[in-house]
Design a protein around this motif. Structure first.
Motif, PDB file in Angstrom:
ATOM      1  N   LEU A   1      44.869  89.579   6.866  1.00 34.72           N
ATOM      2  CA  LEU A   1      44.821  88.152   7.422  1.00 34.72           C
ATOM      3  C   LEU A   1      45.725  88.314   8.643  1.00 34.72           C
ATOM      4  CD1 LEU A   1      45.095  85.871   4.386  1.00 34.72           C
ATOM      5  CD2 LEU A   1      43.037  86.025   6.017  1.00 34.72           C
ATOM      6  N   LYS A   2      46.589  89.041   8.865  1.00 38.73           N
ATOM      7  CA  LYS A   2      47.526  89.148  10.069  1.00 38.73           C
ATOM      8  C   LYS A   2      46.579  89.426  11.157  1.00 38.73           C
ATOM      9  CE  LYS A   2      52.158  89.592   8.263  1.00 38.73           C
ATOM     10  NZ  LYS A   2      52.053  89.991   6.642  1.00 38.73           N
ATOM     11  N   VAL A   3      45.739  90.153  11.116  1.00 36.32           N
ATOM     12  CA  VAL A   3      44.879  90.658  12.389  1.00 36.32           C
ATOM     13  C   VAL A   3      44.147  89.312  12.758  1.00 36.32           C
ATOM     14  CG1 VAL A   3      43.026  91.999  12.931  1.00 36.32           C
ATOM     15  CG2 VAL A   3      44.542  93.064  11.418  1.00 36.32           C
ATOM     16  N   LEU A   4      43.890  88.588  11.955  1.00 38.02           N
ATOM     17  CA  LEU A   4      42.997  87.287  12.308  1.00 38.02           C
ATOM     18  C   LEU A   4      44.211  86.266  13.008  1.00 38.02           C
ATOM     19  CD1 LEU A   4      40.976  86.213   9.402  1.00 38.02           C
ATOM     20  CD2 LEU A   4      40.523  88.041  11.112  1.00 38.02           C
ATOM     21  N   VAL A   5      45.286  86.389  12.627  1.00 46.73           N
ATOM     22  CA  VAL A   5      46.346  85.603  13.077  1.00 46.73           C
ATOM     23  C   VAL A   5      46.558  85.894  14.495  1.00 46.73           C
ATOM     24  CG1 VAL A   5      48.991  84.726  13.116  1.00 46.73           C
ATOM     25  CG2 VAL A   5      47.541  85.110  11.067  1.00 46.73           C
ATOM     26  N   ALA A   6      46.846  87.376  14.710  1.00 40.60           N
ATOM     27  CA  ALA A   6      47.077  88.052  16.334  1.00 40.60           C
ATOM     28  C   ALA A   6      45.887  87.501  17.070  1.00 40.60           C
ATOM     29  CB  ALA A   6      47.135  89.469  15.959  1.00 40.60           C
ATOM     30  N   GLU A   7      44.777  87.588  16.568  1.00 41.84           N
ATOM     31  CA  GLU A   7      43.625  87.201  17.371  1.00 41.84           C
ATOM     32  C   GLU A   7      43.699  85.952  17.814  1.00 41.84           C
ATOM     33  OE1 GLU A   7      40.987  88.771  18.577  1.00 41.84           O
ATOM     34  OE2 GLU A   7      40.354  90.531  17.091  1.00 41.84           O
ATOM     35  N   VAL A   8      44.052  84.878  16.918  1.00 42.08           N
ATOM     36  CA  VAL A   8      44.205  83.463  17.505  1.00 42.08           C
ATOM     37  C   VAL A   8      45.249  83.435  18.477  1.00 42.08           C
ATOM     38  CG1 VAL A   8      44.774  81.090  16.591  1.00 42.08           C
ATOM     39  CG2 VAL A   8      43.139  82.541  15.160  1.00 42.08           C
TER      40      VAL A   8
ATOM     41  N   PHE B   1      54.789  93.090  15.015  1.00 39.91           N
ATOM     42  CA  PHE B   1      55.868  92.932  14.577  1.00 39.91           C
ATOM     43  C   PHE B   1      55.739  92.181  12.909  1.00 39.91           C
ATOM     44  CE2 PHE B   1      55.464  89.391  17.457  1.00 39.91           C
ATOM     45  CZ  PHE B   1      55.476  88.336  16.479  1.00 39.91           C
ATOM     46  N   HIS B   2      54.393  91.337  12.959  1.00 36.79           N
ATOM     47  CA  HIS B   2      54.270  90.699  11.687  1.00 36.79           C
ATOM     48  C   HIS B   2      53.901  91.628  10.472  1.00 36.79           C
ATOM     49  CE1 HIS B   2      49.997  89.606  13.092  1.00 36.79           C
ATOM     50  NE2 HIS B   2      50.193  90.514  13.093  1.00 36.79           N
ATOM     51  N   HIS B   3      53.624  92.679  10.866  1.00 34.02           N
ATOM     52  CA  HIS B   3      53.308  93.511   9.585  1.00 34.02           C
ATOM     53  C   HIS B   3      54.750  94.125   8.999  1.00 34.02           C
ATOM     54  CE1 HIS B   3      49.300  93.980  10.632  1.00 34.02           C
ATOM     55  NE2 HIS B   3      49.691  94.096  11.727  1.00 34.02           N
ATOM     56  N   SER B   4      55.944  93.945   9.469  1.00 39.37           N
ATOM     57  CA  SER B   4      56.994  94.399   8.901  1.00 39.37           C
ATOM     58  C   SER B   4      57.778  93.089   7.981  1.00 39.37           C
ATOM     59  CB  SER B   4      58.043  94.863   9.829  1.00 39.37           C
ATOM     60  OG  SER B   4      58.540  93.409  10.633  1.00 39.37           O
ATOM     61  N   TRP B   5      57.040  92.032   8.028  1.00 40.46           N
ATOM     62  CA  TRP B   5      57.663  90.877   7.335  1.00 40.46           C
ATOM     63  C   TRP B   5      57.491  90.948   5.903  1.00 40.46           C
ATOM     64  CZ3 TRP B   5      55.368  86.272  10.817  1.00 40.46           C
ATOM     65  CH2 TRP B   5      56.033  86.141  12.116  1.00 40.46           C
ATOM     66  N   ALA B   6      56.861  91.676   5.228  1.00 42.09           N
ATOM     67  CA  ALA B   6      56.985  91.906   3.889  1.00 42.09           C
ATOM     68  C   ALA B   6      58.159  92.766   3.456  1.00 42.09           C
ATOM     69  CB  ALA B   6      55.677  92.554   3.355  1.00 42.09           C
ATOM     70  N   ARG B   7      58.552  93.452   4.367  1.00 41.46           N
ATOM     71  CA  ARG B   7      59.527  94.372   3.953  1.00 41.46           C
ATOM     72  C   ARG B   7      61.161  93.959   4.524  1.00 41.46           C
ATOM     73  NH1 ARG B   7      56.326  97.609   6.682  1.00 41.46           N
ATOM     74  NH2 ARG B   7      57.795  97.782   8.406  1.00 41.46           N
ATOM     75  N   ARG B   8      61.193  93.310   5.581  1.00 41.21           N
ATOM     76  CA  ARG B   8      62.484  92.806   6.131  1.00 41.21           C
ATOM     77  C   ARG B   8      62.249  91.364   6.852  1.00 41.21           C
ATOM     78  NH1 ARG B   8      61.744  97.462   9.911  1.00 41.21           N
ATOM     79  NH2 ARG B   8      60.892  96.496  11.701  1.00 41.21           N
ATOM     80  N   ALA B   9      63.498  90.779   7.037  1.00 37.42           N
ATOM     81  CA  ALA B   9      63.425  89.596   7.429  1.00 37.42           C
ATOM     82  C   ALA B   9      62.826  89.664   9.103  1.00 37.42           C
ATOM     83  CB  ALA B   9      64.689  88.878   7.391  1.00 37.42           C
ATOM     84  N   PRO B  10      62.165  88.375   9.725  1.00 39.71           N
ATOM     85  CA  PRO B  10      61.818  88.614  10.981  1.00 39.71           C
ATOM     86  C   PRO B  10      63.055  88.557  11.859  1.00 39.71           C
ATOM     87  CG  PRO B  10      60.832  86.444   9.686  1.00 39.71           C
ATOM     88  CD  PRO B  10      61.942  87.263   8.718  1.00 39.71           C
TER      89      PRO B  10
ATOM     90  N   ALA C   1      46.156  78.871   5.413  1.00 39.54           N
ATOM     91  CA  ALA C   1      45.597  79.795   4.517  1.00 39.54           C
ATOM     92  C   ALA C   1      45.854  81.146   5.062  1.00 39.54           C
ATOM     93  CB  ALA C   1      44.303  79.481   4.100  1.00 39.54           C
ATOM     94  N   TRP C   2      46.002  81.401   6.333  1.00 40.09           N
ATOM     95  CA  TRP C   2      46.169  82.707   6.911  1.00 40.09           C
ATOM     96  C   TRP C   2      47.506  83.114   7.088  1.00 40.09           C
ATOM     97  CZ3 TRP C   2      42.163  82.626  11.628  1.00 40.09           C
ATOM     98  CH2 TRP C   2      40.962  82.531  11.024  1.00 40.09           C
ATOM     99  N   LEU C   3      48.348  82.226   6.790  1.00 41.01           N
ATOM    100  CA  LEU C   3      49.759  82.561   6.919  1.00 41.01           C
ATOM    101  C   LEU C   3      50.178  83.013   5.662  1.00 41.01           C
ATOM    102  CD1 LEU C   3      50.846  79.450   9.270  1.00 41.01           C
ATOM    103  CD2 LEU C   3      50.263  81.915   9.893  1.00 41.01           C
ATOM    104  N   GLU C   4      50.744  84.360   5.638  1.00 40.18           N
ATOM    105  CA  GLU C   4      50.988  85.034   4.418  1.00 40.18           C
ATOM    106  C   GLU C   4      52.635  84.734   4.048  1.00 40.18           C
ATOM    107  OE1 GLU C   4      48.355  88.777   4.125  1.00 40.18           O
ATOM    108  OE2 GLU C   4      49.514  88.670   5.593  1.00 40.18           O
ATOM    109  N   THR C   5      53.042  84.174   3.060  1.00 38.71           N
ATOM    110  CA  THR C   5      54.427  83.928   2.939  1.00 38.71           C
ATOM    111  C   THR C   5      54.935  84.943   1.876  1.00 38.71           C
ATOM    112  OG1 THR C   5      53.796  82.640   0.675  1.00 38.71           O
ATOM    113  CG2 THR C   5      53.876  81.327   2.798  1.00 38.71           C
ATOM    114  N   GLY C   6      56.244  84.889   1.717  1.00 38.53           N
ATOM    115  CA  GLY C   6      56.780  85.984   1.194  1.00 38.53           C
ATOM    116  C   GLY C   6      58.391  85.808   0.772  1.00 38.53           C
ATOM    117  N   GLU C   7      59.087  86.655   0.445  1.00 35.62           N
ATOM    118  CA  GLU C   7      60.502  86.620   0.319  1.00 35.62           C
ATOM    119  C   GLU C   7      61.167  85.977   1.329  1.00 35.62           C
ATOM    120  OE1 GLU C   7      62.358  90.318  -0.679  1.00 35.62           O
ATOM    121  OE2 GLU C   7      64.331  89.547  -0.719  1.00 35.62           O
ATOM    122  N   HIS C   8      60.966  86.486   2.432  1.00 35.65           N
ATOM    123  CA  HIS C   8      61.748  86.284   3.741  1.00 35.65           C
ATOM    124  C   HIS C   8      61.119  84.828   4.299  1.00 35.65           C
ATOM    125  CE1 HIS C   8      64.137  89.789   3.499  1.00 35.65           C
ATOM    126  NE2 HIS C   8      63.023  90.523   3.421  1.00 35.65           N
ATOM    127  N   LEU C   9      59.959  84.544   4.294  1.00 35.78           N
ATOM    128  CA  LEU C   9      59.139  83.508   4.849  1.00 35.78           C
ATOM    129  C   LEU C   9      58.514  82.678   3.674  1.00 35.78           C
ATOM    130  CD1 LEU C   9      57.922  85.389   7.873  1.00 35.78           C
ATOM    131  CD2 LEU C   9      59.688  83.558   7.936  1.00 35.78           C
TER     132      LEU C   9
END
Ligand code: ADP
Ligand code: MG
Length: 255
Positions: free
Chosen positions: A43-50, A158-167, A217-225
């Motif tokens: 989904l991050k690819v769609l977010v970058a497109e927008v 940069f958003h592809h690293s958000w699953a691993r580390r804080a923004p 629905a395209w904004l993926e949440t996780g530990e840091h977000l």
């Protein structure tokens, strides 16, 4: 929010690039080039497109109109091609559509951009860290005699690293950009005044409004977000930080 349309027919796959986009007809009788949520790049690819597409629009760079294309299950069911059927089945729900530009052709230098057209496009790509506009992969369409920008899924990586580390907005603001193999790189001069003009257009309010266009629905949440709202805030923080610190990334440098 972006306008939402419902897909009525899958017309044909566009097999050129890596993301398997397809041409789709929708209930507003429009034809859309659809970037599918199930294409495997997430989904991050769609977010970058927008985000990049709407930043381009705010800067008056020609870019196709964007819409959310809702894909009903029965469109997938009646598709004969197995590979396409798998893609459609994985993409039931919301996808990203770009208004189809009929009769456009890929930029090949036969109708070169002017320096005035090139400067904002190179600036956009440097600002959003979009490495995907080279001669091998111009991602520019010529339509109505002007270059139109498409294909921004690889930007804002940069958003592809958000699953691993804080923004880390500061890290993004200092990330250099290499314009040497940009398809329009030979057409630009000093970008200092381009930067002053375009950065001034992208106020905090404008950037916040653009980030607000992305469906929750395209904004993926996780530990840091933990919430969609925190993801939106992270995008705004990255975009404002980079806007305000061009020294590291502005092609040709910033005085
Ligand atoms: N809005 C559009 N109008 C017409 N053709 C398009 C449009 N968007 C994309 N295309 C065509 O589809 C091809 C693939 O689209 P693109 O966005 O570059 O995706 P990718 O390279 O990831 O497959 C483009 O090279 C172009 O030929
Ligand atoms: Mg492409």
């Amino acid at each position: 929010m972006l306008e939402t349309v419902t897909a009525t027919r899958f017309a044909v796959p566009l097999r050129e690039g890596g993301s398997l986009p397809g041409l789709v007809e929708a209930d507003d009788l429009g034809m859309y080039v659809v970037k599918f949520r199930g294409a495997g790049q997430g989904l991050k690819v769609l977010v970058a497109e927008v985000l990049v597409g709407e930043i381009a629009r705010a800067l008056d760079i020609p870019v196709p109109r964007l819409a959310v294309v809702d894909l009903p299950r029965d469109i997938a069911r009646y598709e004969a091609d197995e590979e396409v059927q798998d893609l459609l089945t994985a993409s039931v729900g919301t996808n990203l559509g770009l208004d189809y530009l009929p009769g456009s052709f890929g930029y090949d230098g036969s109708r070169p951009a002017t320096a005035e057209q090139a400067a904002p496009i190179v600036w956009l790509d440097a600002y959003t860290a979009n490495i995907d506009r080279t001669w091998a992969n111009p991602n520019l369409l010529v339509w109505g005699g002007r270059p139109w920008v498409i294909d921004h899924g690889a930007a804002l990586y940069f958003h592809h690293s958000w699953a691993r580390r804080a923004p880390d907005a500061e890290r993004f603001s200092a990330q250099p950009f290499d314009a040497s193999d940009h398809v329009l790189g030979d057409l630009i001069g000093d970008l200092t005044s381009t930067h002053e003009t375009l950065a001034a257009v992208l106020t905090d309010e404008v950037l916040t409004g653009i980030v607000d266009l992305v469906p929750d629905a395209w904004l993926e949440t996780g530990e840091h977000l933990p919430s969609p709202q925190s993801v939106r805030q992270a995008y705004v923080a990255h975009l404002t930080a980079r806007r305000d610190h061009p020294a590291a990334w502005l092609p040709g440098g910033h005085p």
